[in-house]
Design a protein around this motif. Structure first.
Motif, PDB file in Angstrom:
ATOM      1  N   ASN A 107       0.931  -1.251  -0.055  1.00  0.00           N
ATOM      2  CA  ASN A 107       0.102   0.077  -0.083  1.00  0.00           C
ATOM      3  C   ASN A 107       0.880   1.529  -0.133  1.00  0.00           C
ATOM      4  N   GLN A 109       0.471   4.504   0.508  1.00  0.00           N
ATOM      5  CA  GLN A 109       0.574   5.336   1.655  1.00  0.00           C
ATOM      6  C   GLN A 109       1.078   4.784   3.064  1.00  0.00           C
ATOM      7  N   TYR A 145       6.131  -0.376  -8.660  1.00  0.00           N
ATOM      8  CA  TYR A 145       5.941   1.045  -8.042  1.00  0.00           C
ATOM      9  C   TYR A 145       6.019   2.137  -9.101  1.00  0.00           C
ATOM     10  N   GLN A 147       3.510   2.698 -11.282  1.00  0.00           N
ATOM     11  CA  GLN A 147       2.240   3.028 -11.621  1.00  0.00           C
ATOM     12  C   GLN A 147       1.639   4.577 -10.691  1.00  0.00           C
ATOM     13  N   GLU A 149      -0.649   5.490  -8.765  1.00  0.00           N
ATOM     14  CA  GLU A 149      -0.880   5.278  -7.399  1.00  0.00           C
ATOM     15  C   GLU A 149       0.091   5.504  -6.387  1.00  0.00           C
ATOM     16  N   TRP A 150       1.387   5.131  -6.964  1.00  0.00           N
ATOM     17  CA  TRP A 150       2.399   5.200  -6.214  1.00  0.00           C
ATOM     18  C   TRP A 150       3.162   6.626  -5.963  1.00  0.00           C
ATOM     19  N   ASP A 151       2.235   7.547  -6.659  1.00  0.00           N
ATOM     20  CA  ASP A 151       2.931   8.927  -6.439  1.00  0.00           C
ATOM     21  C   ASP A 151       3.178   9.543  -4.873  1.00  0.00           C
TER      22      ASP A 151
END
Ligand code: GRE
Length: 331
Positions: A107, A109, A145, A147, A149-151
């Motif tokens: 995840n 976060q 990592y 993509q 969503e990994w920002d």
């Protein structure tokens, strides 16, 4: 050379000795010695460091580590346990030992939060992850990592101003079955490690991680996991074909390597190869490392100290680049 810095140096939890022995059995001809050395975080390795002129060591958890744990809760608990353990072990030696955070990468976060906790609370120098995170109910998913969503993770890395070491791990599940099962001697340093990490690193480049986070810093071991040797061809195809077909990277592969990547000498002690990599990515972006205990201080340090190179490059590669990147000050 005195005061060398090394940063791909593995340790393991004594309570996971069975797993350590299994891994040692795949890669070491002396599993007893390997297990003893990898479970010792201070005494044995500080003796070697003293003997071979290493001033500062950054420790990291051995592969496959938490990236092998496909249950997210279990992975997070293990990462926290490892981080608290290594922090406690190295506490008496702040001028000799540091650590990279171990992270569960299920995840973004949660990974960002654990990175922040360990950098702020323990002074960790960044994080080291073992390639893709195994995931899914049967461990058959692979989290990359690269993509969007990994920002949040990349943003945190940049805010903390620390690097991510992208280390290899072994092929598992369906990938093992279909590609490597009948070619097992190629698993690890001869081929599979570089295949995995170079796919992931170039995925970061082509999926725009460094366009969105131009200050992000990624370290690759083993003199760049084969990428420097293919630099001309990758550049040729990205610039002359793929960009015309729609690849929207803002910069060239050479620019990303000059601005976002570092390469260590871990486990690759060849002067010919080092000279080639210097030519491709510059001595300003190369960091000496050993890869203990998969390799020995003796092999790594004797090679580096005697390799023909000018004094400026030896100082940069041996310690100054690492001191700058990891903000070591006068350790
Ligand atoms: C490593 O972690 O770097 C490693 C292994 C196994 C063999 C060689 C090696 O985990 O460099």
């Amino acid at each position: 050379m005195l005061g060398k810095v090394i940063l791909e140096e593995a340790f393991a939890l004594p309570r996971l000795e069975e797993k350590t022995k299994w891994w040692a059995g795949l890669f070491s001809t002396d599993a007893e010695r390997h297990t003893k050395e990898i479970q010792d975080l201070t005494d044995i390795r500080l003796k070697y460091a003293h003997h071979y002129g290493v001033g500062y060591t950054v420790l990291s958890y051995t592969a496959p580590g938490v990236q092998d744990i496909f249950d997210p809760k279990e992975a997070q608990a293990l990462a926290v346990e490892i981080n608290d353990y290594v922090a406690e072990q190295i506490k008496p030696f702040p001028d000799r030992l540091g650590a990279f955070a171990t992270l569960s990468m299920h995840n973004p976060q949660e990974a960002a939060d654990e990175l922040k906790r360990t950098v702020e609370k323990y002074g960790f120098k960044g994080a080291l992850v073992n390639d893709t995170q195994r995931a899914g109910a049967d461990g058959e998913d692979y989290v990359f990592y690269d993509q969007p969503e990994w920002d949040i993770f990349w943003q945190t890395l940049v805010e903390l101003d620390v690097p991510l070491y992208l280390h290899p791990r072994n092929p598992t599940g369906i990938v093992f079955e279909k590609l490597w099962k009948d070619r097992q001697w190629l698993i690890g340093p001869p081929l599979s490690f570089a295949v995995g990490v170079s796919l992931h690193a170039l995925g970061m480049v082509t999926n725009g991680v460094f366009d969105r986070h131009p200050k992000a810093q990624v370290i690759l071991g083993h003199l760049g996991e084969h990428i420097p040797f293919d630099m001309w061809r990758i550049n040729h195809w990205f610039e002359d074909r793929k960009k015309k077909l729609g690849l929207d990277c803002k910069k060239t592969i050479r620019e990303y390597f000059n601005e976002n990547f570092w390469v260590t000498t871990s486990g690759h002690f060849s002067t010919t190869t080092l000279n080639f990599v210097k030519d491709q990515v510059s001595a300003d972006r190369i960091l000496f490392s050993v890869d203990y205990p998969f390799e020995t201080f003796e092999d790594g340090c004797n090679w580096f100290d005697n390799a023909e190179m000018n004094t400026g490059d030896r100082l940069k590669i041996g310690r100054e680049n690492a001191k700058g990147l990891l903000k070591l000050g006068d350790y």
